[in-house]
Design a protein around this motif. Structure first.
Motif, mmCIF file in Angstrom:
data_model
loop_
_atom_site.group_PDB
_atom_site.id
_atom_site.type_symbol
_atom_site.label_atom_id
_atom_site.label_comp_id
_atom_site.label_asym_id
_atom_site.label_seq_id
_atom_site.Cartn_x
_atom_site.Cartn_y
_atom_site.Cartn_z
ATOM 1 N N GLY A 85 0.766 -1.120 0.124
ATOM 2 C CA GLY A 85 -0.019 0.058 -0.038
ATOM 3 C C GLY A 85 0.892 1.455 0.106
ATOM 4 N N SER A 86 2.226 1.335 0.103
ATOM 5 C CA SER A 86 2.998 2.333 0.241
ATOM 6 C C SER A 86 3.510 2.836 -1.189
ATOM 7 C CB SER A 86 4.249 2.079 0.888
ATOM 8 O OG SER A 86 5.137 3.282 0.556
ATOM 9 N N PRO A 87 3.279 4.082 -1.593
ATOM 10 C CA PRO A 87 3.562 4.825 -2.775
ATOM 11 C C PRO A 87 5.158 4.589 -3.021
ATOM 12 C CG PRO A 87 2.938 6.393 -1.211
ATOM 13 C CD PRO A 87 3.018 5.041 -0.529
ATOM 14 N N HIS A 88 5.797 4.573 -2.036
ATOM 15 C CA HIS A 88 7.381 4.519 -1.969
ATOM 16 C C HIS A 88 7.829 2.959 -2.406
ATOM 17 C CE1 HIS A 88 7.328 8.655 -0.926
ATOM 18 N NE2 HIS A 88 6.518 8.211 0.297
ATOM 19 N N VAL A 89 7.095 2.061 -2.274
ATOM 20 C CA VAL A 89 7.462 0.757 -2.376
ATOM 21 C C VAL A 89 7.208 0.424 -3.790
ATOM 22 C CG1 VAL A 89 7.454 -1.728 -1.759
ATOM 23 C CG2 VAL A 89 7.346 -0.067 -0.085
ATOM 24 N N ALA A 90 8.263 0.116 -4.705
ATOM 25 C CA ALA A 90 7.967 -0.119 -6.153
ATOM 26 C C ALA A 90 7.757 -1.588 -6.405
ATOM 27 C CB ALA A 90 9.367 0.377 -7.038
ATOM 28 N N ALA A 91 8.568 -2.432 -5.449
ATOM 29 C CA ALA A 91 8.589 -3.992 -5.723
ATOM 30 C C ALA A 91 8.881 -4.464 -4.379
ATOM 31 C CB ALA A 91 9.266 -4.392 -6.905
ATOM 32 N N ILE A 92 8.257 -5.808 -4.235
ATOM 33 C CA ILE A 92 8.658 -6.437 -2.778
ATOM 34 C C ILE A 92 8.925 -8.067 -3.278
ATOM 35 C CG2 ILE A 92 7.920 -7.367 -0.628
ATOM 36 C CD1 ILE A 92 5.872 -5.282 -0.974
ATOM 37 N N HIS A 93 10.160 -8.677 -2.680
ATOM 38 C CA HIS A 93 10.461 -9.990 -3.330
ATOM 39 C C HIS A 93 10.748 -10.647 -1.880
ATOM 40 C CE1 HIS A 93 11.820 -7.977 -7.077
ATOM 41 N NE2 HIS A 93 12.256 -6.910 -6.374
ATOM 42 N N SER A 94 10.398 -11.831 -2.097
ATOM 43 C CA SER A 94 10.811 -12.813 -0.948
ATOM 44 C C SER A 94 12.228 -13.265 -1.297
ATOM 45 C CB SER A 94 9.825 -14.178 -0.661
ATOM 46 O OG SER A 94 9.887 -14.726 -1.854
ATOM 47 N N THR A 95 12.764 -13.846 -0.139
ATOM 48 C CA THR A 95 14.188 -14.307 -0.503
ATOM 49 C C THR A 95 14.562 -15.262 0.854
ATOM 50 O OG1 THR A 95 16.526 -13.594 -0.789
ATOM 51 C CG2 THR A 95 15.368 -12.381 0.935
ATOM 52 N N ASN A 96 15.827 -15.861 0.752
ATOM 53 C CA ASN A 96 16.116 -16.558 1.719
ATOM 54 C C ASN A 96 17.381 -16.207 2.284
ATOM 55 O OD1 ASN A 96 18.102 -17.096 -0.423
ATOM 56 N ND2 ASN A 96 18.323 -19.307 -0.131
ATOM 57 N N GLY A 97 17.912 -16.871 3.318
ATOM 58 C CA GLY A 97 19.180 -16.356 4.105
ATOM 59 C C GLY A 97 18.471 -15.590 5.231
ATOM 60 N N LYS A 98 19.417 -14.430 5.680
ATOM 61 C CA LYS A 98 19.304 -13.595 6.844
ATOM 62 C C LYS A 98 18.016 -12.806 6.637
ATOM 63 C CE LYS A 98 21.567 -9.534 9.107
ATOM 64 N NZ LYS A 98 22.709 -9.031 9.236
ATOM 65 N N TRP A 99 17.627 -12.544 5.397
ATOM 66 C CA TRP A 99 16.588 -11.509 5.145
ATOM 67 C C TRP A 99 15.381 -12.416 4.844
ATOM 68 C CZ3 TRP A 99 17.756 -7.467 7.742
ATOM 69 C CH2 TRP A 99 19.003 -6.908 7.829
ATOM 70 N N ASP A 100 14.181 -11.987 5.010
ATOM 71 C CA ASP A 100 13.072 -12.526 4.483
ATOM 72 C C ASP A 100 12.196 -11.837 3.462
ATOM 73 O OD1 ASP A 100 12.555 -14.353 6.685
ATOM 74 O OD2 ASP A 100 12.309 -12.641 8.026
ATOM 75 N N LEU A 101 12.652 -10.326 3.151
ATOM 76 C CA LEU A 101 12.067 -9.610 2.191
ATOM 77 C C LEU A 101 13.071 -8.862 1.530
ATOM 78 C CD1 LEU A 101 8.486 -8.985 3.705
ATOM 79 C CD2 LEU A 101 8.849 -10.650 1.794
ATOM 80 N N ILE A 102 12.977 -8.308 0.304
ATOM 81 C CA ILE A 102 13.851 -7.043 -0.098
ATOM 82 C C ILE A 102 12.554 -6.339 -0.866
ATOM 83 C CG2 ILE A 102 15.389 -6.352 -1.904
ATOM 84 C CD1 ILE A 102 16.807 -8.327 0.136
ATOM 85 N N ALA A 103 12.792 -5.084 -0.389
ATOM 86 C CA ALA A 103 11.650 -3.902 -0.977
ATOM 87 C C ALA A 103 12.546 -2.989 -1.827
ATOM 88 C CB ALA A 103 10.901 -3.075 0.260
ATOM 89 N N GLU A 104 11.823 -2.822 -2.934
ATOM 90 C CA GLU A 104 12.660 -1.635 -3.782
ATOM 91 C C GLU A 104 11.885 -0.584 -3.343
ATOM 92 O OE1 GLU A 104 12.897 -2.498 -7.832
ATOM 93 O OE2 GLU A 104 13.017 -4.660 -7.552
ATOM 94 N N ILE A 105 12.659 0.724 -2.787
ATOM 95 C CA ILE A 105 12.006 1.959 -2.308
ATOM 96 C C ILE A 105 12.378 2.967 -3.450
ATOM 97 C CG2 ILE A 105 12.094 3.418 -0.490
ATOM 98 C CD1 ILE A 105 11.108 0.675 0.320
ATOM 99 N N GLN A 106 11.401 3.900 -3.475
ATOM 100 C CA GLN A 106 11.564 5.222 -4.122
ATOM 101 C C GLN A 106 11.312 6.463 -3.798
ATOM 102 O OE1 GLN A 106 9.830 4.220 -8.207
ATOM 103 N NE2 GLN A 106 11.234 2.967 -8.754
ATOM 104 N N ALA A 107 11.781 7.302 -3.658
ATOM 105 C CA ALA A 107 11.335 8.701 -3.156
ATOM 106 C C ALA A 107 11.886 9.810 -4.020
ATOM 107 C CB ALA A 107 11.748 8.825 -1.613
ATOM 108 N N GLU A 108 11.193 10.957 -4.073
ATOM 109 C CA GLU A 108 11.731 12.256 -4.756
ATOM 110 C C GLU A 108 12.787 12.866 -4.023
ATOM 111 O OE1 GLU A 108 10.728 12.765 -7.926
ATOM 112 O OE2 GLU A 108 9.308 11.313 -7.977
ATOM 113 N N SER A 109 12.828 12.776 -2.700
ATOM 114 C CA SER A 109 13.739 13.667 -2.116
ATOM 115 C C SER A 109 14.213 13.023 -0.865
ATOM 116 C CB SER A 109 12.966 15.075 -1.449
ATOM 117 O OG SER A 109 11.953 14.591 -0.380
ATOM 118 N N LEU A 110 15.369 13.370 -0.178
ATOM 119 C CA LEU A 110 15.830 12.710 0.866
ATOM 120 C C LEU A 110 14.886 12.776 2.270
ATOM 121 C CD1 LEU A 110 19.570 13.743 1.101
ATOM 122 C CD2 LEU A 110 18.631 11.467 0.459
ATOM 123 N N THR A 111 14.155 13.976 2.303
ATOM 124 C CA THR A 111 13.324 13.914 3.363
ATOM 125 C C THR A 111 12.081 12.853 3.197
ATOM 126 O OG1 THR A 111 13.691 16.175 3.577
ATOM 127 C CG2 THR A 111 11.634 15.535 4.557
#
Length: 140
Positions: A85-111
């Protein structure tokens, strides 16, 4: 799915606007065959939609990152639903190992970027995260 279906999908992945006539000509099959196959792939849910790919150069100030996410127990599906539901999350991937998910984040500014990753980190189901900014993209 057979080889012809895979060949049609390959052409559409390259350019979803390729005409049915052009695909038929390239694959040396009848236009009606390609149309029927595409309709069947859409109806079966294999083709779920068509999209536009935007070059990174078109938004030179866009901040992009990947966030590795660890979730508590079996809460990954709940986290995926919330992140979707987040406008900043472009994609979400499940994975194995230490991390459960990888999210691709996008934003127009550092703030905006800071607010987006803080909002994700505050989710009670997330036990840890690591964020890496994407600096350059190389075409393959």
């Amino acid at each position: 799915m057979d080889d012809l279906d895979r060949a049609i999908l390959a052409q559409l992945r390259k350019d979803a606007r390729t005409s049915i006539s052009s695909i038929a000509s390239d694959l040396k099959v009848a236009r009606a065959t390609v149309q029927h196959r595409i309709t069947r792939l859409e109806n079966s849910g294999t083709i779920t939609g068509y999209t536009v790919k935007v070059s990174p150069e078109s938004s030179p100030n866009l901040i992009r990152a990947v966030m590795s996410i660890a979730t508590e127990g079996n809460t990954a599906k709940a986290v995926v639903r919330r992140l979707s539901g987040s406008p900043h999350v472009a994609a979400i991937h499940s994975t194995n190992g230490k991390w459960d998910l990888i999210a691709e984040i996008q934003a127009e500014s550092l703030t905006e970027f800071d607010a987006a990753i803080n909002e994700i980190r505050e989710m009670k189901e997330i036990t840890g995260s690591e964020t890496n900014l994407l600096l350059s993209t190389y075409s393959l």
